[in-house]
Write an enzyme that holds these catalytic residues in place. Structure first.
Site, short mmCIF file in Angstrom:
data_model
loop_
_atom_site.label_atom_id
_atom_site.label_comp_id
_atom_site.label_asym_id
_atom_site.label_seq_id
_atom_site.Cartn_x
_atom_site.Cartn_y
_atom_site.Cartn_z
N ARG A 238 -10.22 -1.01 21.24
CA ARG A 238 -11.06 -1.71 20.27
C ARG A 238 -11.29 -0.82 19.07
NH1 ARG A 238 -10.10 -5.78 22.17
NH2 ARG A 238 -11.41 -7.41 23.06
N GLU A 267 -12.06 -4.84 11.70
CA GLU A 267 -10.84 -5.62 11.49
C GLU A 267 -11.18 -7.09 11.20
OE1 GLU A 267 -9.14 -4.66 15.39
OE2 GLU A 267 -9.26 -6.78 15.92
N HIS A 285 -3.59 -6.09 15.75
CA HIS A 285 -4.20 -6.51 17.03
C HIS A 285 -3.31 -7.52 17.78
CE1 HIS A 285 -8.33 -6.90 19.20
NE2 HIS A 285 -7.32 -7.06 20.05
C1 8YV Z 1 -7.04 -10.71 22.15
C2 8YV Z 1 -7.78 -8.52 23.27
O1 8YV Z 1 -5.90 -11.13 21.51
O2 8YV Z 1 -7.92 -9.44 25.43
C3 8YV Z 1 -8.41 -8.68 24.61
O3 8YV Z 1 -9.44 -8.03 24.85
O4 8YV Z 1 -8.12 -7.65 22.55
C4 8YV Z 1 -6.66 -9.43 22.82
O5 8YV Z 1 -5.86 -9.73 23.92
C5 8YV Z 1 -8.14 -10.70 21.15
O6 8YV Z 1 -9.33 -10.18 21.64
C6 8YV Z 1 -8.41 -12.12 20.63
O7 8YV Z 1 -9.02 -12.92 21.60
#
Ligand code: 8YV
Length: 324
Positions: A238, A267, A285
């Site tokens: 993150r 972001e 991401h």
């Molecule tokens: C997602 C992610 O694409 O699953 C997670 O925690 O970071 C990613 O797989 C993003 O969070 C959008 O939902």
């Protein structure tokens, strides 16, 4: 009939499944609403399917006492105030497991691209700067046989460690809130170390820990200073876990060789200093972004929503204590 809101554009098949059970409010055209708008849009909806970028907080919950389930299409759920949901009896679900291997593939790929300077090489070539061979053109650092450091040894961290140990003969060290059982460490010869030892010894450090107040800027100037100047840092966890400004400074000064970042503080905005340093690979991401995995994530989020609102047991609850 109960109503559910789907905040982002999603597979038509997912909407069709939800429509068999609920009145569905989709987001056709993937309209980007202002951050505060979600509370109002939720009026009259018992359930919501959100992506990781949408914030669910106490004020939104108080404005929507009819809300029973918040289903995140992400494994990370730092966008949701889980204690506030639990206090109001709102079930929260996420999408673990279905994205583990895909995300580990990407983490490993980003680490390799960073170590072997693949993005820099492509920019160099496209810019027309490649005119002749030279012995030290874009020399990077080896991945095979190097020391792989993992901060956050959950399912995805273990997937990356497995790839490194079994595929590339890497020496795996890790730091985590808790140590893995010996039977999980043994097949990959993983060694549990302190965070300081991890930072000092890793040739390639990969961050896979969840974001929380405790992990905010877990990698800042002081931590970066402990790393080898030849080391690389990859973040697929993150934004906010790394102090992006301190990282850009370390990359600029050469106290860290290179970084690979899929996530950023604030972001989709990227710290401008990161855009000016060449030794960083930047991706938007996309670690879980394969068609099959995004479909599996959407299916699991929908399964959770259907179960939560039809009296079944949701497959992957975050706060199962609200289920009576
Ligand atoms: C997602 C992610 O694409 O699953 C997670 O925690 O970071 C990613 O797989 C993003 O969070 C959008 O939902």
């Amino acid at each position: 009939m109960q109503s559910v809101l789907v905040t982002r554009e999603i597979f038509p098949e997912t909407l069709q499944r939800l429509a068999q059970h609920f009145q569905v409010t989709p987001n056709e055209g993937d309209v980007q609403h202002p951050p505060g708008a979600l509370a109002g849009q939720l009026a009259g909806h018992e359930g919501v399917l959100v992506a990781g970028g949408e914030r669910i907080d106490a004020a939104l919950l108080d404005a929507n006492p009819q809300l029973k389930a918040v289903c995140n299409m992400a494994v990370g759920y730092n966008n949701i105030d889980v204690p506030a949901c639990t206090a109001r009896g709102v079930l929260v679900t996420n999408t673990p497991d279905v994205l583990t291997e895909t995300t580990a593939d990407f983490g490993f790929a980003l680490m390799m691209a960073t170590a072997r300077r693949i993005a820099e090489g492509e920019h160099y070539l496209r810019d027309g700067r490649w005119t002749r061979w030279s012995y030290n053109l874009l020399t990077g650092s080896d991945v095979h046989g190097a020391t792989l450091g993992i901060l956050g040894m959950g399912r995805i961290g273990q997937g990356i460690a497995r790839r490194g140990a079994l595929g590339f003969g890497m020496n795996v060290i890790y730091h985590n809130r808790s140590r893995l059982p010996a039977e999980q460490e043994a097949p990959i010869n993983a060694r549990y170390v302190s965070k300081e030892e991890l930072l000092r010894e890793a040739d390639h450090l990969v961050l896979v820990l969840p974001y929380s107040a405790a992990s905010h800027h877990a990698i800042g100037a002081a931590e970066l200073a402990l790393m080898k100047p030849t080391a690389t840092l990859t973040n697929i966890a993150r934004g906010g876990i790394v102090d992006d400004e301190a990282l850009a400074e370390a990359l600029k000064r050469g106290t860290l060789a290179a970084a690979g970042l899929d996530v950023f503080e604030g972001e989709p905005n990227v710290h401008p200093a990161l855009l000016t340093v060449p030794n960083v690979v930047l991706t938007p991401h996309i670690a879980s972004a394969t068609v099959r995995t995004r479909r599996a994530m959407a299916d699991l989020a929908a399964d959770n929503l259907i179960a939560a609102l039809t009296g079944q047991r949701a497959p992957t609850p975050v706060n199962p204590e609200v289920i009576r």
